[in-house]
Scaffold this motif. Structure first.
Motif, mmCIF file in Angstrom:
data_model
loop_
_atom_site.group_PDB
_atom_site.id
_atom_site.type_symbol
_atom_site.label_atom_id
_atom_site.label_comp_id
_atom_site.label_asym_id
_atom_site.label_seq_id
_atom_site.Cartn_x
_atom_site.Cartn_y
_atom_site.Cartn_z
ATOM 1 N N ALA B 15 1.037 -8.007 4.214
ATOM 2 C CA ALA B 15 0.247 -7.632 5.835
ATOM 3 C C ALA B 15 1.902 -7.586 6.205
ATOM 4 O O ALA B 15 1.579 -7.515 7.941
ATOM 5 C CB ALA B 15 -0.588 -8.725 5.902
ATOM 6 N N ARG B 19 3.337 -5.580 9.110
ATOM 7 C CA ARG B 19 3.009 -5.524 10.406
ATOM 8 C C ARG B 19 4.458 -4.572 10.740
ATOM 9 O O ARG B 19 4.031 -4.220 11.836
ATOM 10 C CB ARG B 19 2.542 -6.647 10.666
ATOM 11 N N LEU B 68 -7.894 -3.193 -2.587
ATOM 12 C CA LEU B 68 -8.154 -3.942 -1.827
ATOM 13 C C LEU B 68 -6.694 -4.599 -0.142
ATOM 14 O O LEU B 68 -7.209 -4.204 0.629
ATOM 15 C CB LEU B 68 -10.001 -5.031 -1.363
ATOM 16 N N GLU B 69 -6.461 -4.775 -0.922
ATOM 17 C CA GLU B 69 -5.141 -6.052 -0.207
ATOM 18 C C GLU B 69 -4.196 -4.497 -0.139
ATOM 19 O O GLU B 69 -3.688 -3.917 1.511
ATOM 20 C CB GLU B 69 -4.165 -6.002 -1.064
ATOM 21 N N GLU B 72 -6.083 -2.596 2.810
ATOM 22 C CA GLU B 72 -5.564 -2.947 4.346
ATOM 23 C C GLU B 72 -4.299 -2.916 4.726
ATOM 24 O O GLU B 72 -4.005 -2.896 5.725
ATOM 25 C CB GLU B 72 -5.524 -4.557 4.000
ATOM 26 N N THR B 75 -4.533 0.169 6.139
ATOM 27 C CA THR B 75 -5.460 0.120 7.589
ATOM 28 C C THR B 75 -4.404 -0.273 8.608
ATOM 29 O O THR B 75 -4.026 0.009 10.039
ATOM 30 C CB THR B 75 -6.655 -0.442 6.961
ATOM 31 N N ILE B 76 -3.333 -1.468 8.162
ATOM 32 C CA ILE B 76 -2.131 -1.382 9.059
ATOM 33 C C ILE B 76 -2.114 -0.653 9.912
ATOM 34 O O ILE B 76 -0.943 0.131 10.713
ATOM 35 C CB ILE B 76 -1.941 -2.743 8.411
ATOM 36 N N ALA B 247 -9.525 4.030 4.421
ATOM 37 C CA ALA B 247 -8.442 2.918 5.031
ATOM 38 C C ALA B 247 -7.893 3.207 6.202
ATOM 39 O O ALA B 247 -7.922 2.454 7.398
ATOM 40 C CB ALA B 247 -7.888 2.254 4.208
ATOM 41 N N GLY B 251 -8.092 2.847 10.080
ATOM 42 C CA GLY B 251 -7.060 2.473 11.309
ATOM 43 C C GLY B 251 -6.516 3.312 12.384
ATOM 44 O O GLY B 251 -6.378 2.570 13.206
ATOM 45 N N LYS B 293 -16.223 0.591 8.945
ATOM 46 C CA LYS B 293 -15.422 -0.530 7.860
ATOM 47 C C LYS B 293 -16.561 -0.827 6.599
ATOM 48 O O LYS B 293 -16.325 -0.981 5.973
ATOM 49 C CB LYS B 293 -15.487 -1.509 9.053
ATOM 50 N N VAL B 297 -15.801 -0.932 3.002
ATOM 51 C CA VAL B 297 -15.542 -2.301 1.820
ATOM 52 C C VAL B 297 -16.564 -2.627 1.009
ATOM 53 O O VAL B 297 -16.178 -2.934 -0.026
ATOM 54 C CB VAL B 297 -16.357 -3.761 3.228
#
Ligand SMILES: Cc1cc2nc3c(=O)[nH]c(=O)nc-3n(C[C@H](O)[C@H](O)[C@H](O)COP(=O)(O)OP(=O)(O)OC[C@H]3O[C@@H](n4cnc5c(N)ncnc54)[C@H](O)[C@@H]3O)c2cc1C
Lengths: 81, 395
Positions: B15, B19, B68-69, B72, B75-76, B247, B251, B293, B297
């Motif tokens: 993550a 970023r 899931l990871e 994420e 989404t970032i 996802a 975002g 969200k 999920v």
């Protein structure tokens, strides 16, 4: 029972090939069974054998061949008596 | 050129790496959108951060991240640039098929190792002239002779086709196979030529460069996945697509809401002691975002409960829920961004303010047509003739 299944496959034009060319273990999806046709076929089977397929049987495998369908129906009819 | 390969231990958490990429993607998002160009800087950064292979299992050199990871990470990136995030998501959807179905095939296992070493970008060619978005039917067929294959496809949409290192192509299993009897083939750069047939001057998602091509390819027959495509579609592609697309859209929607919130807070600071106009709508849109969200999920939770059980993944109930996830998230994303625009007003409508949400709005309009919602709904309505919705809260 397999004959009744075969008859339904032919009547409802479930697959793209002549049902007589299929063996009991032939893959119906390879013979052109589409997702849409498979559901129409399930409804026809439910009607013909007066059964209801439970959620756990609603997978591709259940309807993959005449033999597999026969086995599932036998199980359901067995449960009823 | 191979990207230098540090051992996983010295890599920063995924993550955090994402970023860093998102900062680069955000810097170029305006230009990528305006020019309709490939986000080369951000994709280079994704490769440099070794984020292309995060889903590959550790035994093949990857990081073994869960869906899931990975969601994420999408989404970032989605908060920075919708096109870049969609490219990343589409790549990971292809990677998920390799991870789920390639491990037992020596060629595909080797390809996964190469993906780790070279940080390949994977593209997808499912859409076909004469078929459209009907994933589960093909006109083109793969021909196999003497251990080699040839395959030609009128691929009317291949996102970032010109920039990909490999393309996963669907086709009929053989020249005499039915249209629904499909295979999927991995064609690597060098195995194929692409002749451009259509362009990509679109309303949104302009940076995905999803042009049409005549694809002509040849290679080793081992590049064909051993499983029928029907299994791949049901067991990895459907869930990965709808979760990772969701996802990305989440975002994009989240960034639009962040802009709306910044706008309301700026107004509040100017008039201390009173609730600015828009504050109520902000509360409303945050509730919508939270709802979206929860959908994503819940989709992941549903997937994880079925994961590693081919029967559960191929069940109709699962397919219906994954379809619904796509319908809900695509509709929600568009509602949320529209709402954010109401809050930001003209500042949001203009393309050159810190509160602009025009690009977000145009990007999320693609959600409903990325495999048409009508097509998906008609598919689900068919499933619901026999399948019943699972009414338990915990599957
Ligand atoms: C940003 C983006 C990136 C994409 N990237 C790729 C890619 O990399 N590779 C790839 O292969 N494809 C890609 N696609 C294409 C995508 O997979 C679909 O093929 C495309 O969205 C067209 O799907 P469709 O079902 O709307 O189109 P069509 O199948 O052409 O249908 C056209 C219209 O007919 C109607 N319709 C069709 N069938 C039905 C039905 N059964 N019931 C009700 N209505 C129906 C709908 O209104 C639909 O919009 C991408 C699309 C987008 C938006």
């Amino acid at each position: 029972m397999r004959d009744r299944i075969r008859k339904l496959i032919a009547e409802r034009k479930v697959v793209a090939v002549d049902v007589d060319t299929l063996s009991d273990t032939s893959d119906l999806y390879e013979a052109g069974l589409s997702s849409f046709a498979s559901i129409q076929f399930m409804l026809a089977l439910e009607d013909e054998f007066d059964i209801e397929f439970p959620e756990r049987m609603l997978t591709r495998k259940t309807f993959a061949s005449i033999e597999a369908i026969d086995r599932s129906i036998a199980e359901l009819i067995g449960e009823q008596v | 050129m191979a990207v230098p390969s540090p051992t996983i231990e010295i890599l920063r958490p995924p993550a955090e790496r994402m970023r860093s990429v998102a900062e680069i993607a955000a810097r170029h998002s305006g230009d990528v959108d305006r020019e309709g160009r490939f986000p080369q800087e951000a994709v280079d950064a994704l490769k440099a951060e070794r984020l292309m292979s995060v889903m590959v299992p550790k035994r093949f050199g990857g990081e073994g991240l869960s869906l899931l990871e990975t969601a994420e990470l999408c989404t970032i990136l989605g908060q920075a640039c919708g096109s870049t995030a969609m490219i990343y998501a589409m790549h990971q959807i292809k990677a998920s098929s390799l991870v789920s179905h390639g491990g037992s095939s020596p060629w595909h296992a080797g390809f996964m190792r190469d993906l780790v070493d070279e940080q390949y970008l994977l593209a997808s060619a499912t859409t076909e002239g004469g078929i459209g978005g009907d994933l589960r039917n093909s006109i083109c067929a793969v021909h196999v002779a003497d251990g080699r294959f040839t395959l030609e496809k009128d691929a009317t949409v291949i996102s970032y086709g010109l920039y990909a290192d490999a393309i996963l192509v669907t086709c009929r299993r053989a020249p005499d196979a039915q249209s629904s009897d499909q295979s999927m083939v991995v064609v690597k750069r060098g195995d194929y030529t692409l002749d451009k047939t259509t362009g990509w001057d679109t309303l949104g998602m302009r940076g995905t460069c999803s042009e049409g091509f005549r694809l002509v390819s040849a290679g080793d027959a081992a590049q064909i996945f051993p499983q029928p495509f029907s299994e791949i579609a049901a067991q990895s592609m459907l869930s990965a697509s709808h979760i990772l697309w969701g996802a990305v859209w989440f975002g994009i929607a989240a960034d639009a809401v962040a802009r709306a919130q910044a706008y309301v807070r700026a107004a509040a600071r100017k008039q201390p002691g009173s609730l600015p106009p828009g504050a109520l709508r902000l509360a409303e849109v945050v509730a919508m975002l939270q709802d979206m969200k929860a959908s994503v999920v819940a989709g992941v939770v549903r997937y994880e409960a079925a994961m590693n059980r081919p029967d559960a993944l191929s069940s109709m109930g699962f397919a219906a829920e994954m379809n619904n996830l796509k319908i809900t998230t695509s509709q929600r994303a568009a509602q949320i961004v529209t709402h954010a625009m109401l809050i930001t007003g003209l500042s949001g409508y203009k393309n050159d303010t810190p509160f602009s949400v025009g690009r977000h709005l145009r990007d999320v309009t693609s959600a409903a047509i990325m495999i048409s919602n009508d097509r998906i709904l008609s598919n689900t309505s068919n499933l619901l003739l026999v399948s019943r919705f699972d009414t338990s809260l915990v599957n």
